[in-house]
Design a protein around this motif. Sequence first.
Motif, short mmCIF file in Angstrom:
data_model
loop_
_atom_site.label_atom_id
_atom_site.label_comp_id
_atom_site.label_asym_id
_atom_site.label_seq_id
_atom_site.Cartn_x
_atom_site.Cartn_y
_atom_site.Cartn_z
N PRO A 188 0.83 -1.22 0.00
CA PRO A 188 0.00 0.00 0.00
C PRO A 188 0.86 1.26 0.00
CG PRO A 188 -0.72 -1.56 1.68
CD PRO A 188 0.60 -2.05 1.20
N ASN A 189 0.41 2.26 -0.76
CA ASN A 189 1.11 3.53 -0.80
C ASN A 189 0.10 4.59 -1.26
OD1 ASN A 189 2.66 5.82 -1.43
ND2 ASN A 189 4.43 4.57 -1.97
N PRO A 190 -0.27 5.52 -0.36
CA PRO A 190 -1.31 6.50 -0.72
C PRO A 190 -0.89 7.43 -1.85
CG PRO A 190 -0.26 7.07 1.37
CD PRO A 190 0.22 5.70 1.02
N ILE A 191 0.41 7.54 -2.09
CA ILE A 191 0.89 8.44 -3.15
C ILE A 191 0.79 7.77 -4.53
CG2 ILE A 191 2.86 9.83 -3.94
CD1 ILE A 191 1.68 10.84 -1.41
N ARG A 192 0.56 6.45 -4.56
CA ARG A 192 0.56 5.74 -5.85
C ARG A 192 -0.51 6.26 -6.80
NH1 ARG A 192 0.71 0.65 -4.19
NH2 ARG A 192 2.97 0.52 -4.43
N VAL A 193 -1.58 6.80 -6.27
CA VAL A 193 -2.65 7.31 -7.13
C VAL A 193 -2.34 8.71 -7.68
CG1 VAL A 193 -4.42 5.98 -5.94
CG2 VAL A 193 -3.91 8.31 -5.17
N MET A 194 -1.24 9.32 -7.25
CA MET A 194 -0.95 10.69 -7.64
C MET A 194 -0.85 10.89 -9.16
SD MET A 194 -1.10 13.24 -5.80
CE MET A 194 -0.43 14.22 -7.12
N PRO A 195 -0.15 10.03 -9.89
CA PRO A 195 -0.12 10.25 -11.34
C PRO A 195 -1.51 10.31 -11.96
CG PRO A 195 1.57 8.66 -10.71
CD PRO A 195 0.73 8.91 -9.49
N ARG A 196 -2.40 9.43 -11.50
CA ARG A 196 -3.77 9.43 -12.03
C ARG A 196 -4.53 10.69 -11.60
NH1 ARG A 196 -4.71 5.93 -16.22
NH2 ARG A 196 -3.48 4.04 -15.89
N LEU A 197 -4.29 11.14 -10.37
CA LEU A 197 -4.98 12.34 -9.89
C LEU A 197 -4.50 13.59 -10.63
CD1 LEU A 197 -5.14 11.69 -6.04
CD2 LEU A 197 -7.02 11.61 -7.68
N VAL A 198 -3.23 13.63 -10.96
CA VAL A 198 -2.71 14.75 -11.75
C VAL A 198 -3.44 14.80 -13.09
CG1 VAL A 198 -0.70 15.60 -13.01
CG2 VAL A 198 -0.46 14.85 -10.65
#
Length: 533
Positions: free
Chosen positions: A215-225
């Motif tokens: 788990p890593n909460p930052i992993r979704v960052m590329p998609r959120l950008v």
Amino acid sequence: MSSLIHNLARFLEMNRDQYLWHAISVVFYWYIAIAIHDIFFHPLARCPGPWISKFSQLPNFYHAIKGDRHIWIWQNHQIYGDKVRIQPNEVVFLAPQASRDIYGSKANVRRSKSYEAWKTVKEANTILTIDPAAHARKRRILNQAFTEKSVKHATEFVSVHTERWIDLISQEKDITTDDGWTRTRNMSDWNDWLVFDILGDICFGRSFDIKEPGPNPIRVMPRLVIKHVQMFYPILQSPFMKFFVWAKPKGLDYLLKLVTPQEVKNYYKFIGDSCKSEQDSRLDMFHFLCNARDPVTNEPYTESALRGEAAMLIVAGSDSTSSVLAGFWFYISRNERAYRRLTDEIRTTFTASEEIKSGPKLASCVYLYACIDESLRMVPAGPSELAREVLAGGATINGEHFPPGVVVGCAPWAMGRNELIFGDSTKFRPERYIPSETTGISVEDVSRIKSYYNPFLIGPGNCAGKNIAMAEIAIVIAKTLFRVDLRAVPGEDLGAGHPSMGWGRRDENQYQVEDAYITVHEGPMLQFKKRMV
């Protein structure tokens, strides 16, 4: 006078419905007047283009929502030629001289008003600064973070992360076939994870570690950008853009912060913590940013400016590199001849993956860099125009004068498919960048296409991180193809064109992207197998 008083009295006696009807009439006739002006009297009145685009931004807005604005611009160039009016006050060009006139160092232009809408901190970063003098000052400071010394240190981090990434995409527990091929990988995701981790390490000395299992909460960052820019981009191509820019500092920014996902807040906290922390002796990019000074005034970055530049480095750097890599994996996995030539070059030039680093040996891989140039052409980091507004005094573009206030630009997707320059522009053919008597390609031919198509722009707005980006892409490709074999997954066509997609997107051998200012992409789907060296 009595007549005026009489009419005023009648106006005051009207009921609410009559007031509403008069208001609607005024607005209607106002827009009719503007439309007549734009069609017949605007400085761009004689520019060819779709008839409705002469007086309306709706076609532009519609295609921005669809994500195919780059295709629409290309289609218009096919119909109307080198110069197309795509909005009442904007014209885009395809001619070679036009790009130099718009983006060159002597161009009398500035970034268009829409750039201000992307601001997320009080002080705009270098990319979003529209005032030419302020941009020049910021760029002088930023350039000090992209020296030969900083590039050398950056590539060391690239190598470490790439080696780990290759371990992950080819690990034995994921082998699903008897002949050693792994399970399917969506390369858009894997590219994003690698590039985000590299940039976190390069910029701040701390990796996001999103490529690692668990788990890593930052992993979704590329998609959120991506979701962030997909939401804002249509607004900036709409009739509401000026209102949006006006409203941001007047309360809209506060409302947008309220609906910001927690993962995005974590990301900005990561950047903020990096900006506040003491810098150690490690020479990461943030070290160079913190110590940079304006060579004229000797002023450093303010804390607000530092935050803005830090966020820009991650977003701009990750999008450009990831999209080019996605395009490369797509085309190289579907072109057996190019794949064999490239792997032969890499595997005969180097004897171990550890040897692959920036330097003369990597630079000698001519076909590798030709493949990168071809990928940059086929899948540009930003498919549509980087809009520029003509300043006082006007500008001469491709031999034609344009007055102040007109917005101009060149769209990389359309330029990269200009058949007058590239001939077989829809074919992935890296040989076009290599002079050879066998293929009949001269040094002049290569110079002509390279002077026409500049994926990192030219002039004061060119990409400050070009050298790092090129080194990063080359190292990732070379190390990957040295250590593993790859193939397109049989039956998987994610990212490919299809006959049902319409004009400009029907070719199944073409990698298709969405336009959201940045390049939005999916796939390709690949499998990997470790090489036996």
